[in-house]
Scaffold this motif. Structure first.
Motif, short mmCIF file in Angstrom:
data_model
loop_
_atom_site.label_atom_id
_atom_site.label_comp_id
_atom_site.label_asym_id
_atom_site.label_seq_id
_atom_site.Cartn_x
_atom_site.Cartn_y
_atom_site.Cartn_z
N GLN A 159 0.81 -1.22 0.00
CA GLN A 159 0.00 0.00 0.00
C GLN A 159 0.84 1.27 0.00
N PRO A 160 1.95 1.35 0.75
CA PRO A 160 2.77 2.56 0.67
C PRO A 160 3.31 2.83 -0.74
N THR A 161 3.59 1.77 -1.48
CA THR A 161 4.04 1.94 -2.86
C THR A 161 2.91 2.47 -3.73
N ASN A 217 0.50 4.27 -2.70
CA ASN A 217 0.33 5.66 -2.29
C ASN A 217 1.34 6.57 -3.00
N LYS A 218 2.60 6.13 -3.09
CA LYS A 218 3.61 6.92 -3.80
C LYS A 218 3.25 7.07 -5.27
N MET A 219 2.70 6.01 -5.86
CA MET A 219 2.27 6.09 -7.25
C MET A 219 1.16 7.13 -7.39
N CYS A 220 0.22 7.10 -6.48
CA CYS A 220 -0.92 8.03 -6.52
C CYS A 220 -0.50 9.47 -6.29
N GLN A 221 0.55 9.66 -5.52
CA GLN A 221 1.05 11.01 -5.25
C GLN A 221 2.05 11.47 -6.30
N ASN A 222 2.34 10.59 -7.26
CA ASN A 222 3.28 10.88 -8.34
C ASN A 222 4.68 11.16 -7.80
N THR A 223 5.06 10.45 -6.73
CA THR A 223 6.38 10.62 -6.14
C THR A 223 7.26 9.39 -6.32
N LEU A 224 6.74 8.37 -6.95
CA LEU A 224 7.49 7.14 -7.16
C LEU A 224 8.53 7.39 -8.25
N LEU A 225 9.79 7.06 -7.97
CA LEU A 225 10.85 7.30 -8.94
C LEU A 225 11.10 6.10 -9.85
N HIS A 226 10.72 4.92 -9.39
CA HIS A 226 10.96 3.69 -10.14
C HIS A 226 9.64 2.92 -10.20
N PHE A 227 9.12 2.70 -11.39
CA PHE A 227 7.83 2.04 -11.57
C PHE A 227 8.09 0.68 -12.22
N PRO A 228 8.16 -0.39 -11.43
CA PRO A 228 8.45 -1.72 -11.99
C PRO A 228 7.39 -2.14 -13.02
N LEU A 229 7.84 -2.70 -14.10
CA LEU A 229 6.92 -3.11 -15.17
C LEU A 229 5.94 -4.17 -14.70
N ASP A 230 6.38 -5.07 -13.82
CA ASP A 230 5.44 -6.09 -13.35
C ASP A 230 4.32 -5.47 -12.52
N SER A 231 4.63 -4.42 -11.78
CA SER A 231 3.58 -3.71 -11.02
C SER A 231 2.62 -3.01 -11.96
N LEU A 232 3.16 -2.39 -12.99
CA LEU A 232 2.32 -1.72 -13.98
C LEU A 232 1.39 -2.72 -14.66
N GLU A 233 1.93 -3.88 -14.97
CA GLU A 233 1.12 -4.93 -15.60
C GLU A 233 -0.01 -5.39 -14.67
N LYS A 234 0.29 -5.62 -13.41
CA LYS A 234 -0.73 -6.05 -12.44
C LYS A 234 -1.84 -5.01 -12.30
N ILE A 235 -1.45 -3.75 -12.23
CA ILE A 235 -2.44 -2.67 -12.10
C ILE A 235 -3.33 -2.62 -13.33
N CYS A 236 -2.74 -2.72 -14.51
CA CYS A 236 -3.53 -2.68 -15.74
C CYS A 236 -4.51 -3.85 -15.82
N ILE A 237 -4.09 -5.01 -15.38
CA ILE A 237 -4.98 -6.19 -15.40
C ILE A 237 -6.13 -5.98 -14.43
N VAL A 238 -5.83 -5.58 -13.20
CA VAL A 238 -6.87 -5.42 -12.18
C VAL A 238 -7.85 -4.30 -12.56
N LEU A 239 -7.32 -3.18 -13.06
CA LEU A 239 -8.19 -2.05 -13.39
C LEU A 239 -8.76 -2.11 -14.80
N GLU A 240 -8.36 -3.15 -15.54
CA GLU A 240 -8.82 -3.33 -16.92
C GLU A 240 -8.60 -2.05 -17.72
N CYS A 241 -7.34 -1.63 -17.77
CA CYS A 241 -7.00 -0.40 -18.46
C CYS A 241 -5.71 -0.59 -19.25
#
Length: 71
Positions: free
Chosen positions: A29-31, A33-57
């Motif tokens: 969840q803290p990660t 939150n950092k994504m939502c606040q646009n403060t994350l400096l490193h966005f792992p591709l596997d995380s991006l993939e999981k988010i896209c699958i869950v949010l269907e986007c």
């Protein structure tokens, strides 16, 4: 140029909390939150993939490459 993360806007549109997204993706969840606040400096591709699958986007629904204004 700057990469902007629009995850919070997408979560608001889909009425999903950061905590629920963390549960559904396995991303801490803290990660999220950092994504939502646009403060994350490193966005792992596997995380991006999981988010896209869950949010269907698409990746472009979450990330935007924005030109910085020059004065």
């Amino acid at each position: 140029m700057a990469v902007r993360i629009h995850l919070q806007r997408l979560l608001d549109e889909k009425d999903i909390s950061q905590r629920k997204l963390a549960e559904l993706t396995g991303i801490k969840q803290p990660t999220i939150n950092k994504m939502c606040q646009n403060t994350l400096l490193h966005f792992p591709l596997d995380s991006l993939e999981k988010i896209c699958i869950v949010l269907e986007c698409e990746i472009t629904d979450i990330l935007e490459l924005k030109k910085e204004q020059t004065e």
